[in-house]
Enzyme design. Structure first.
Site, PDB file in Angstrom:
ATOM      1  N   HIS A  30     -34.195  -6.376  -3.925  1.00  0.00           N
ATOM      2  CA  HIS A  30     -35.263  -6.676  -2.976  1.00  0.00           C
ATOM      3  C   HIS A  30     -34.643  -6.945  -1.618  1.00  0.00           C
ATOM      4  CE1 HIS A  30     -38.370  -8.610  -0.765  1.00  0.00           C
ATOM      5  NE2 HIS A  30     -37.885  -9.834  -0.946  1.00  0.00           N
ATOM      6  N   CYS A  55     -42.688 -10.988  -3.919  1.00  0.00           N
ATOM      7  CA  CYS A  55     -41.675  -9.970  -3.656  1.00  0.00           C
ATOM      8  C   CYS A  55     -41.100  -9.343  -4.918  1.00  0.00           C
ATOM      9  CB  CYS A  55     -40.551 -10.565  -2.811  1.00  0.00           C
ATOM     10  SG  CYS A  55     -41.102 -11.092  -1.162  1.00  0.00           S
ATOM     11  N   ASN A 101     -38.166  -7.126   5.840  1.00  0.00           N
ATOM     12  CA  ASN A 101     -38.548  -7.493   4.474  1.00  0.00           C
ATOM     13  C   ASN A 101     -40.004  -7.087   4.270  1.00  0.00           C
ATOM     14  OD1 ASN A 101     -39.421  -8.819   2.146  1.00  0.00           O
ATOM     15  ND2 ASN A 101     -38.335 -10.716   2.583  1.00  0.00           N
TER      16      ASN A 101
END
Length: 339
Positions: free
Chosen positions: A258, A116, A288
Site C-alpha cells: 500500500h 487502505c 496515497n
C-alpha cells in the site's frame, strides 16, 4: 482429480482525475515547504477530483477500462465489488450504481470497507465469489476521493492523500495459471480503531444527541502510532502469506505495498529483506490513494515494464479498523488500460 476453482486475474485499468496538485501549490496554502513534503512522504504531486465529481465517477471509469483490458463486455461480469472508504452516500452502497452505469444489469454488487486495506479485502472477497461458484467473472474496483474527507488545511493529511481508482477483472481458472490469486492473509484489531477515523456522520455520533464538534467531519490519523502498526502488520502478514505458499522473501519478484508514504514502503521492504529494485512504488506521482493505491501502482508498474509474466508478486496493505492483509499473485500477460 479436477483442479480446484481459483480466481485468475485477467484485466486491469486505472484512472486519476485530471487536476494535478503539486507540492508547490500546497506550499502556498499550508505552513510548510515543498521540500519538507517530499522529504517526509516521498510525494511530489497528487490528483484531485473536480467539483461535483465523486467516487462512483472514478469507479465507473476504472471499471470500464478493466473490462476492456479483459476483452469482455459488461454483461460478462457476474458481480461487482467496490472497495472504498469514501462512498457517494452513507446509504445505499455505491457498487450497485457503478454496476448499473456500466450496463451490468442486476448482478450482485456491494461495497467493502476496510480503509487502505480495502483492495486486498476486496480481492479476497471476489476470489471467494468465484471459488464458491457464485460468479464466473467478478469486477473488483477500488476507488477513493479522500479530498472529500480530508481537511484542506490539515498540514499532514492534505499533503499525503490523492484521489483515484483502479479496477481488476477476475475469472474462474486453475491455480497453476498465470494470474492465479492466493493464498491470502487477513487480519484486524479493533482496539486501534481510534488511530484512523472520521468521527462524525456515523450512528454513534448521531445517536449521542450532540452535533459534530469542529473538525470531526474530517479524516484524522495518529501518524506516529500508525507508522509503527503499518510496518509491523504488513511485514508479519507478508511473511504469513509467504509461509502458506511455501516461499521465502528471496523468491518474491515484486513487492507492491500500500502506497501510504515512502518511509513506510521502505521500512516494510527492509523488514522483509526485499531489495529496493523489487519494490514497486508510484507514490511520488499520485500520493496515497488509500484502497486504490495497489491497483494503480500495479497498472503503472506494468505500463513501465516492471512486471513480467510469471513474476511472483506480493501485495500487502494496512488501513483503518485497524485492518491489514496480504496475498500472492502470479503476474499474467495482459494489456493494461490507462485513462
Amino acid at each position: 482429480m479436477k483442479p480446484c476453482r481459483t480466481a485468475v486475474w485477467c484485466g486491469l485499468g486505472r484512472v486519476v482525475p485530471e487536476r494535478v496538485v503539486g507540492n508547490d501549490e500546497l506550499e502556498r496554502r499550508l505552513a510548510t515547504t515543498a521540500e519538507w513534503i517530499e522529504r517526509r512522504t516521498g510525494i511530489r504531486r497528487r490528483h484531485r477530483v473536480a467539483p461535483g465529481q465523486s467516487t462512483s465517477d472514478l469507479a465507473v471509469a476504472a471499471g470500464s477500462l478493466a473490462l476492456r483490458s479483459a476483452g469482455i463486455g459488461g454483461g460478462e461480469a457476474g458481480a461487482v465489488v467496490l472497495a472504498t472508504t469514501t462512498p457517494d452516500r452513507l446509504c445505499p452502497a455505491t457498487a450497485p450504481e457503478v454496476a448499473q452505469r456500466l450496463g451490468l444489469g442486476t448482478v450482485p454488487a456491494f461495497d467493502v470497507s476496510a480503509a487502505c486495506a480495502g483492495f486486498v479485502y476486496g480481492l479476497a472477497t471476489a476470489a471467494g465469489l468465484i471459488s464458491a461458484g457464485i460468479a464466473e467473472r467478478v469486477l473488483l474496483v477500488a476507488a477513493e476521493t479522500y479530498s472529500a474527507i480530508v481537511d484542506p488545511g490539515d498540514r499532514t493529511n492534505a499533503a499525503i492523500f490523492g484521489d483515484g481508482a483502479g479496477a481488476v477483472v477476475l475469472r474462474a481458472g486453475d491455480p497453476d495459471e498465470p494470474g492465479a490469486v492466493g493464498p491470502f492473509d487477513l487480519g484486524s484489531d479493533g482496539a486501534g480503531g481510534d488511530l484512523i477515523k472520521v468521527e462524525a456522520g456515523g450512528a454513534r455520533q448521531r445517536s449521542s444527541g450532540r452535533p459534530p464538534r469542529a473538525g470531526e467531519e474530517f479524516f484524522s490519523m495518529d501518524g506516529r502510532s500508525v507508522y509503527r502498526q503499518a510496518v509491523e502488520r504488513m511485514s508479519a502478514s507478508s511473511r504469513e502469506v509467504l509461509g502458506r505458499a511455501g516461499l521465502s522473501c528471496a523468491e518474491v519478484d515484486r513487492l507492491v505495498p500500500h502506497q501510504a508514504n515512502m518511509r513506510i514502503i521502505e521500512s516494510v521492504a527492509g523488514h522483509l529483506g526485499i531489495p529496493a529494485d523489487r519494490c514497486v512504488s508510484n507514490i511520488a506521482e499520485v500520493g496515497n490513494t488509500a484502497a486504490a493505491s495497489i491497483p494503480i501502482a500495479l497498472a503503472d508498474a506494468a505500463a513501465a515494464g516492471q512486471l513480467e509474466q510469471g513474476h511472483r508478486v506480493l501485495l500487502t496493505a494496512f488501513g483503518g479498523g485497524l485492518a491489514w492483509g496480504s496475498c500472492l499473485l502470479t503476474w499474467p500477460k495482459l494489456e493494461v488500460c490507462h485513462d
